[in-house]
Design an enzyme around this catalytic site. Structure first.
Site, mmCIF file in Angstrom:
data_model
loop_
_atom_site.group_PDB
_atom_site.id
_atom_site.type_symbol
_atom_site.label_atom_id
_atom_site.label_comp_id
_atom_site.label_asym_id
_atom_site.label_seq_id
_atom_site.Cartn_x
_atom_site.Cartn_y
_atom_site.Cartn_z
ATOM 1 N N HIS A 116 0.813 -1.220 0.000
ATOM 2 C CA HIS A 116 0.000 0.000 0.000
ATOM 3 C C HIS A 116 0.847 1.270 0.000
ATOM 4 O O HIS A 116 0.350 2.343 -0.313
ATOM 5 C CB HIS A 116 -1.003 0.009 1.161
ATOM 6 C CG HIS A 116 -0.426 0.221 2.517
ATOM 7 N ND1 HIS A 116 -0.190 -0.801 3.396
ATOM 8 C CD2 HIS A 116 -0.054 1.358 3.174
ATOM 9 C CE1 HIS A 116 0.291 -0.317 4.523
ATOM 10 N NE2 HIS A 116 0.388 0.998 4.416
ATOM 11 N N ASP A 148 0.145 -7.671 1.171
ATOM 12 C CA ASP A 148 0.527 -6.267 1.366
ATOM 13 C C ASP A 148 2.036 -6.096 1.503
ATOM 14 O O ASP A 148 2.526 -5.411 2.404
ATOM 15 C CB ASP A 148 -0.175 -5.664 2.585
ATOM 16 C CG ASP A 148 -0.243 -4.139 2.510
ATOM 17 O OD1 ASP A 148 0.348 -3.563 1.578
ATOM 18 O OD2 ASP A 148 -0.860 -3.533 3.394
ATOM 19 N N SER A 224 4.541 2.415 8.015
ATOM 20 C CA SER A 224 4.201 1.288 7.165
ATOM 21 C C SER A 224 5.411 0.825 6.356
ATOM 22 O O SER A 224 6.073 1.616 5.690
ATOM 23 C CB SER A 224 3.074 1.663 6.200
ATOM 24 O OG SER A 224 1.863 1.825 6.880
#
Length: 275
Positions: A116, A148, A224
């Site tokens: 992402h 992901d 992230s």
């Protein structure tokens, strides 16, 4: 938690300044919109504009790790050991720019991050900022949206410090961990906490991430793709999502999630074989 929070009508949701993917815990928390709800789980990229506002004046050279909570000489040594293996992944488009974190996989610039983080990179310029302050061009070479995870190749670099991933080391609730990355655009940040729970599930709306590690180490937008490591300096997970307190807040509330190293290494092997 037995009571689920419901999603507000679309017309009542508030747009966010950060491009982000919203997710909810299948058995923990409901999906959230842009804000104004009681809570949820979210995986974000932080915009470069907001990062510039949050980041102190640059001084050049390598970023100095910031270690929050539970600092000991041992944790400081772990932070010093792992920090050279952590990078910032930047995606600059014509209309928006965002950043996430990444982990160096080999000396020649192969970097692991979340899918992402780079999902909107088509037509954009991708680059990697190293721990020593250099920013180098990069390109996305492989991605796995289901788990992901993605691989990014930094160009014209060598002699980088790869991270060491845990292989058979058991992870237990209560273990001390450190989270590395660039929360809110603050590169070179390290936070500490414990493993709060294991085998969590987060439903992203596109796929379900299962077997996740839950931690109370502070994780925010920009973390992230960064590393969650144990006290040996081994990567036990890749930071992927956080829970939020609601009322428009996307800051850490002590509930973060990471993809476990076992899943990560399996996916990385498959992605490497495909390129």
């Amino acid at each position: 938690m037995t009571e689920m929070l419901t999603q507000p009508p679309r017309s009542h949701r508030r747009d966010s300044l950060w491009p982000r993917r919203v997710a909810g815990g299948a058995a923990l928390l409901a999906l959230i919109g842009g804000g104004g709800v009681a809570g949820g789980v979210i995986a974000d990229r932080y915009t470069a504009t907001e990062a510039a506002a949050a980041t102190p004046t640059a001084t050049g050279g390598a970023a100095t790790p910031i270690v929050n909570s539970g600092t000991t000489s041992n944790l400081a040594a772990v932070a010093a050991k792992v920090s050279p293996s952590i990078v910032t992944v930047l995606v600059d488009g014509a209309r928006s720019s965002s950043l996430g974190s990444g982990v160096i996989l080999n000396a020649d610039g192969l970097v692991l991050t979340n899918n992402h983080v780079i999902a909107s990179s088509a037509g954009s310029t991708v680059s990697v900022r190293l721990a020593d302050g250099r920013t180098v061009p990069a390109k996305v070479v492989a991605a796995d949206a289901t788990h992901d995870l993605a691989l990014v190749r930094a160009t014209d670099v060598s002699g980088l410090t790869p991270a060491t991933f845990a292989t058979g080391d058991p992870v237990a609730v209560g273990d001390t961990v450190l989270a590395f990355g660039a929360p809110l655009g603050l590169e070179g940040t390290v936070t500490s906490g414990i493993v709060s729970a294991l085998d969590r599930k987060v439903d992203t709306g596109e796929e379900a991430l299962t077997g996740l590690i839950q931690t109370d180490a502070a994780i925010n937008e920009g973390n992230s793709g960064g590393a969650l490591v144990d006290t040996s300096g081994h990567v036990i997970g890749i930071n992927v999502a956080i829970a939020t307190a609601g009322d428009g807040s996307t800051g850490s509330v002590g509930v973060g999630f990471a993809i476990p190293s076992g899943t990560v290494t399996e996916v990385v092997k498959r992605l490497q074989a495909s390129v």
